[in-house]
Motif scaffolding. Sequence first.
Motif, PDB file in Angstrom:
ATOM      1  N   GLU A  26       5.438 -33.853  74.968  1.00 42.55           N
ATOM      2  CA  GLU A  26       5.390 -32.982  76.127  1.00 42.55           C
ATOM      3  C   GLU A  26       6.110 -31.657  75.865  1.00 42.55           C
ATOM      4  N   GLN A  27       7.240 -31.718  75.187  1.00 45.53           N
ATOM      5  CA  GLN A  27       8.027 -30.508  74.949  1.00 45.53           C
ATOM      6  C   GLN A  27       7.368 -29.580  73.946  1.00 45.53           C
ATOM      7  N   SER A  30       4.459 -27.968  75.775  1.00 46.74           N
ATOM      8  CA  SER A  30       4.963 -26.921  76.672  1.00 46.74           C
ATOM      9  C   SER A  30       5.356 -25.682  75.885  1.00 46.74           C
ATOM     10  N   LEU A  33       2.241 -23.784  74.873  1.00 48.05           N
ATOM     11  CA  LEU A  33       1.715 -23.003  75.981  1.00 48.05           C
ATOM     12  C   LEU A  33       2.535 -21.731  76.183  1.00 48.05           C
ATOM     13  N   GLY A  34       3.861 -21.856  76.051  1.00 47.28           N
ATOM     14  CA  GLY A  34       4.709 -20.670  76.166  1.00 47.28           C
ATOM     15  C   GLY A  34       4.421 -19.669  75.069  1.00 47.28           C
ATOM     16  N   GLU A  54      -4.056 -20.679  80.737  1.00 47.96           N
ATOM     17  CA  GLU A  54      -3.067 -21.750  80.679  1.00 47.96           C
ATOM     18  C   GLU A  54      -3.462 -22.903  81.607  1.00 47.96           C
ATOM     19  N   LYS A  58      -4.300 -26.796  80.523  1.00 47.87           N
ATOM     20  CA  LYS A  58      -3.624 -27.931  81.156  1.00 47.87           C
ATOM     21  C   LYS A  58      -4.629 -28.898  81.772  1.00 47.87           C
TER      22      LYS A  58
END
Length: 243
Positions: A26-27, A30, A33-34, A54, A58
């Motif tokens: 998950e991290q 994330s 995506l950032g 984005e 998702k």
Amino acid sequence: MRFNGTVPGAARLHLTDGIALLRPEEQVFSAMLGGFANQQLARNLARSTVEGRENTVKAFTAYVNAFPWQWTPAMVDEWLGDLRSLRDLKRSTIRSYSEAIRSFCHFATDPLYEWGTTCEERFGSHPVQIVHEWNTAVHAQDNESDAKKRAFTKAELHAFFAHCDDEVARIRAFGRKGWLPAFRDATLFKTAYAFGTRRNETRMLDAADFGRNPYGAEYGEFGLCRAGSAKPRRAHRPSDAQC
């Protein structure tokens, strides 16, 4: 040529080497995506575009219940197929969704950003491009809009412009004050059609935006239109539309 992870969106700017993550999948997702958002902002894309892509990534991730380093072309085939058959989305919408996934995969697989190496080290796999020519819709025609909103035929355009001119003459013949706005509207419609300007471009036009076209001397001082006000939130060069 290496940039040592200093380019916008690079893995090293969003993850620290040697530190164990509590929820690694998950991290890392994330962080990707950032990084994808930063890479697009560095290209001066609108925030609405960045956020829309984005959200699409998702949504696709939630649908396939897999992270980017586990994606396959079959997954995007099934997703796009369901969107078209079950939700009956328009072709243009389907195309925008597939383009969002394609752009994200292009970013994630680019060695410059080192996300492939990062995923390989942490999960033993890496992202691949899953959107290709054979699983995306192609342009069957220049205009993909709703058939109910089709472009005018030449006969219909002629009738429309004739009606505009007739309205000006009719209002003026009755001695009313509204003939000038009617004349303005008729001129705007003809200008937008002649130069192919967008609505906001047409709205922002000024007399100073018109000039002489060396390839169309018969139009005098109005053969060229510089429309530079269509997208005020982004700096760009004015476009020249010519008759």
